[in-house]
Design a protein around this motif. Structure first.
Motif, PDB file in Angstrom:
ATOM      1  N   GLY A  18       0.781  -1.230   0.000  1.00 28.85           N
ATOM      2  CA  GLY A  18       0.000   0.000   0.000  1.00 28.85           C
ATOM      3  C   GLY A  18       0.810   1.277   0.000  1.00 28.85           C
ATOM      4  O   GLY A  18       0.260   2.360   0.159  1.00 28.85           O
ATOM      5  N   GLN A  19       2.114   1.192  -0.196  1.00 29.62           N
ATOM      6  CA  GLN A  19       2.952   2.385  -0.165  1.00 29.62           C
ATOM      7  C   GLN A  19       2.698   3.302  -1.352  1.00 29.62           C
ATOM      8  O   GLN A  19       3.063   4.465  -1.317  1.00 29.62           O
ATOM      9  CB  GLN A  19       4.436   2.022  -0.088  1.00 29.62           C
ATOM     10  CG  GLN A  19       4.835   1.367   1.190  1.00 29.62           C
ATOM     11  CD  GLN A  19       4.632   2.245   2.430  1.00 29.62           C
ATOM     12  OE1 GLN A  19       4.121   3.349   2.384  1.00 29.62           O
ATOM     13  NE2 GLN A  19       5.032   1.734   3.553  1.00 29.62           N
ATOM     14  N   ASP A  20       2.057   2.807  -2.388  1.00 32.17           N
ATOM     15  CA  ASP A  20       1.796   3.648  -3.554  1.00 32.17           C
ATOM     16  C   ASP A  20       0.577   4.539  -3.365  1.00 32.17           C
ATOM     17  O   ASP A  20       0.290   5.394  -4.188  1.00 32.17           O
ATOM     18  CB  ASP A  20       1.643   2.791  -4.806  1.00 32.17           C
ATOM     19  CG  ASP A  20       0.555   1.741  -4.674  1.00 32.17           C
ATOM     20  OD1 ASP A  20       0.220   1.361  -3.538  1.00 32.17           O
ATOM     21  OD2 ASP A  20       0.045   1.304  -5.718  1.00 32.17           O
ATOM     22  N   THR A  21      -0.135   4.398  -2.238  1.00 32.93           N
ATOM     23  CA  THR A  21      -1.335   5.192  -2.009  1.00 32.93           C
ATOM     24  C   THR A  21      -1.141   6.290  -0.963  1.00 32.93           C
ATOM     25  O   THR A  21      -2.054   7.073  -0.740  1.00 32.93           O
ATOM     26  CB  THR A  21      -2.504   4.292  -1.572  1.00 32.93           C
ATOM     27  OG1 THR A  21      -2.150   3.624  -0.360  1.00 32.93           O
ATOM     28  CG2 THR A  21      -2.841   3.284  -2.651  1.00 32.93           C
ATOM     29  N   VAL A  22       0.018   6.345  -0.336  1.00 34.57           N
ATOM     30  CA  VAL A  22       0.288   7.379   0.670  1.00 34.57           C
ATOM     31  C   VAL A  22       1.411   8.278   0.177  1.00 34.57           C
ATOM     32  O   VAL A  22       2.196   7.896  -0.687  1.00 34.57           O
ATOM     33  CB  VAL A  22       0.648   6.773   2.053  1.00 34.57           C
ATOM     34  CG1 VAL A  22      -0.507   5.990   2.616  1.00 34.57           C
ATOM     35  CG2 VAL A  22       1.874   5.906   1.973  1.00 34.57           C
ATOM     36  N   SER A  23       1.497   9.481   0.753  1.00 35.53           N
ATOM     37  CA  SER A  23       2.524  10.421   0.306  1.00 35.53           C
ATOM     38  C   SER A  23       3.912   9.992   0.781  1.00 35.53           C
ATOM     39  O   SER A  23       4.048   9.254   1.762  1.00 35.53           O
ATOM     40  CB  SER A  23       2.218  11.821   0.829  1.00 35.53           C
ATOM     41  OG  SER A  23       2.449  11.881   2.219  1.00 35.53           O
TER      42      SER A  23
END
Length: 70
Positions: A18-23
């Protein structure tokens, strides 16, 4: 020893789903980097590219980017 810890923390960043959905600044904060500029500098030092560029690469190449410690 410090380089090992930095490398370990960067690997944690790489493997967390899920790191691609947070800044990028949220990621830096979550993994206890001093600030986003510091995180970007270290990330670029080890992966030879910015975190933003890295996250947009095809998944097949992501786990081979980290260079070994000398």
């Amino acid at each position: 020893m410090q380089q090992y810890i930095i490398r370990y923390r960067l690997r944690l960043v790489e493997t967390k789903p899920g790191q691609d959905t947070v800044s990028i600044s949220q990621i830096a904060d979550e993994f206890s980097f001093t600030d986003v500029r510091h995180f970007n500098k270290l990330f670029k030092q080890y992966y030879h590219q910015t975190p933003t560029h890295y996250r947009h690469q095809p998944a097949i190449t992501l786990n081979t980017q980290l260079r070994p410690l000398a």
